[in-house]
Design a protein around this motif. Structure first.
Motif, short mmCIF file in Angstrom:
data_model
loop_
_atom_site.label_atom_id
_atom_site.label_comp_id
_atom_site.label_asym_id
_atom_site.label_seq_id
_atom_site.Cartn_x
_atom_site.Cartn_y
_atom_site.Cartn_z
N LEU A 225 31.99 4.05 -3.03
CA LEU A 225 30.93 3.25 -2.42
C LEU A 225 31.52 2.35 -1.34
N LYS A 226 30.77 2.16 -0.27
CA LYS A 226 31.20 1.17 0.73
C LYS A 226 30.81 -0.23 0.25
N ALA A 227 31.40 -1.24 0.87
CA ALA A 227 31.09 -2.62 0.51
C ALA A 227 29.62 -2.90 0.78
N GLY A 228 29.03 -3.74 -0.05
CA GLY A 228 27.63 -4.09 0.13
C GLY A 228 26.99 -4.50 -1.18
N THR A 229 25.69 -4.70 -1.16
CA THR A 229 24.94 -5.08 -2.35
C THR A 229 24.06 -3.92 -2.77
N TYR A 230 24.17 -3.57 -4.05
CA TYR A 230 23.41 -2.46 -4.62
C TYR A 230 22.57 -2.99 -5.78
N TRP A 231 21.64 -2.13 -6.22
CA TRP A 231 20.74 -2.54 -7.30
C TRP A 231 20.57 -1.37 -8.27
N ASN B 33 14.21 -2.67 -25.47
CA ASN B 33 13.40 -3.01 -24.32
C ASN B 33 14.05 -2.51 -23.03
N THR B 34 13.22 -2.05 -22.11
CA THR B 34 13.71 -1.64 -20.80
C THR B 34 14.05 -2.86 -19.96
N LEU B 35 15.15 -2.76 -19.24
CA LEU B 35 15.57 -3.85 -18.37
C LEU B 35 14.46 -4.17 -17.36
N VAL B 36 14.10 -5.44 -17.24
CA VAL B 36 13.05 -5.86 -16.32
C VAL B 36 13.65 -6.07 -14.93
N GLY B 37 13.18 -5.33 -13.94
CA GLY B 37 13.71 -5.47 -12.59
C GLY B 37 15.06 -4.78 -12.45
N ARG B 38 15.58 -4.81 -11.26
CA ARG B 38 16.86 -4.17 -10.97
C ARG B 38 18.01 -5.18 -11.10
N GLN B 39 19.16 -4.67 -11.48
CA GLN B 39 20.36 -5.48 -11.66
C GLN B 39 21.26 -5.39 -10.44
N GLU B 40 21.63 -6.54 -9.90
CA GLU B 40 22.45 -6.58 -8.69
C GLU B 40 23.90 -6.19 -8.97
N VAL B 41 24.46 -5.43 -8.05
CA VAL B 41 25.89 -5.09 -8.06
C VAL B 41 26.41 -5.39 -6.65
N LYS B 42 27.32 -6.33 -6.56
CA LYS B 42 27.81 -6.76 -5.24
C LYS B 42 29.28 -6.39 -5.10
N ILE B 43 29.60 -5.68 -4.02
CA ILE B 43 30.98 -5.28 -3.74
C ILE B 43 31.39 -5.88 -2.42
N SER B 44 32.46 -6.67 -2.43
CA SER B 44 32.92 -7.31 -1.20
C SER B 44 33.89 -6.42 -0.44
N ALA B 45 33.94 -6.61 0.86
CA ALA B 45 34.79 -5.76 1.71
C ALA B 45 36.27 -5.94 1.41
N ASP B 46 36.66 -7.13 0.94
CA ASP B 46 38.07 -7.35 0.63
C ASP B 46 38.41 -7.00 -0.81
N GLY B 47 37.40 -6.59 -1.58
CA GLY B 47 37.64 -6.14 -2.94
C GLY B 47 37.90 -7.26 -3.94
N THR B 48 37.70 -8.51 -3.53
CA THR B 48 38.04 -9.62 -4.42
C THR B 48 36.87 -10.05 -5.31
N ALA B 49 35.64 -9.72 -4.91
CA ALA B 49 34.49 -10.15 -5.70
C ALA B 49 34.41 -9.33 -6.98
N ALA B 50 33.92 -9.98 -8.05
CA ALA B 50 33.74 -9.28 -9.31
C ALA B 50 32.70 -8.18 -9.14
N VAL B 51 32.99 -7.03 -9.69
CA VAL B 51 32.09 -5.91 -9.51
C VAL B 51 31.73 -5.27 -10.85
N ASP B 52 32.09 -5.89 -11.98
CA ASP B 52 31.79 -5.30 -13.28
C ASP B 52 30.30 -5.34 -13.57
N VAL B 53 29.78 -4.28 -14.17
CA VAL B 53 28.36 -4.28 -14.52
C VAL B 53 28.18 -3.82 -15.95
N SER B 54 27.71 -4.73 -16.82
CA SER B 54 27.30 -4.35 -18.16
C SER B 54 25.86 -4.74 -18.29
N VAL B 55 25.03 -3.87 -18.78
CA VAL B 55 23.60 -4.18 -18.92
C VAL B 55 23.29 -4.28 -20.40
#
Length: 265
Positions: free
Chosen positions: A206-212, A223-245
């Motif tokens: 994936l390229k850097a950016g914000t995904y849902w 229960n089904t998750l309400v709404g979409r869950q944000e996943v944010k990936i920074s261009a320098d790779g330093t932002a947290a990108v872990d996703v547990s739902v």
């Protein structure tokens, strides 16, 4: 030079510029050579073009030798008549050559690291002259997706789709490859990311950016998750990108504090 980020499968466009001089000191410049080397995560498209200003040169004005991850471009700039000693110049002194070419970021690309492209320019294909070397990098990223209950225990049977916006937007179709990773694919929008392991599944390329993430299949009794869950990936790779739902049991929708996300890098 400054790098970029991209999806695996994207075409990456490169441009190099080199000023031409007729002489280096008292030495006549008869050719200009550009040598390019790409990392294994880039597949050259073998589409080199050369321009002076907005004018593309005919392919007969230069030669290109492709060899795996490399190419060597030679532009003949001047020639000397062996009998008369007269010099013929093919280009005006001080012009700039612009070279364009491209490559595809392939499935073997380094994840969360540099996929490098390096170019060196030389006059007269002579290393005794001052050479100019420049490089750029292409990066691509991943995240680990897990599905758990309120006690942080693995939930089997969950499925997700990835989008580029919180509502609406475009689906980023992902399919599992033969190594078990989910990567960008074309076509079938019914495909889901199936979280079929307590260790989670890896979504990569994936390229850097914000995904849902949108939950499209929910484990029985939860229960089904309400709404979409944000996943944010920074261009320098330093932002947290872990996703547990996290899903809670029952038919009542949990409060905002009753569901969480954790992304593992």
């Amino acid at each position: 030079s400054e790098g970029t980020t991209a999806f695996v499968g994207d075409t990456i466009y490169f441009k190099a510029e080199q000023k031409y001089v007729r002489y280096v000191g008292e030495t006549l410049v008869t050719n200009l050579v550009l040598s390019d080397t790409m990392g294994s995560g880039l597949t050259p498209n073998k589409d080199v073009k050369v321009f002076v200003g907005d004018t593309e040169l005919a392919s007969t004005a230069y030669s290109v030798v492709y060899d795996g991850q490399t190419f060597k471009l030679t532009i003949t700039t001047a020639s000397v008549n062996g009998e008369t000693g007269e010099t013929t110049f093919n280009y005006n002194d001080g012009i700039t050559f612009t070279v364009t070419y491209s490559a595809v970021l392939n499935a073997g690309a380094v994840i969360d690291g540099d996929n490098k492209n390096e170019i060196t320019t030389q006059y007269n294909d002579n290393t005794s002259f001052d050479n100019n070397t420049d490089s750029t990098t292409v990066k691509t990223f991943d995240f680990l997706l897990k599905k758990v209950d309120g006690q942080n225990k693995y939930l089997e049977g969950a499925g997700f789709k990835l989008y580029d916006d919180q509502t609406g937007g475009n689906q980023i179709v992902l399919a599992k490859d033969n190594t078990g990773y989910y990567t960008k694919a074309d076509g079938d929008t019914t495909l889901e990311i199936e979280v079929d392991s307590a260790d989670g599944v890896n979504v990569r390329g994936l390229k850097a950016g914000t995904y849902w993430l949108e939950e499209t299949t929910t484990p029985d009794g939860y229960n089904t998750l309400v709404g979409r869950q944000e996943v944010k990936i920074s261009a320098d790779g330093t932002a947290a990108v872990d996703v547990s739902v996290t899903n809670n049991e029952g038919t009542e929708l949990p409060s905002t504090g009753g569901m969480g996300t954790r992304v593992d890098r």
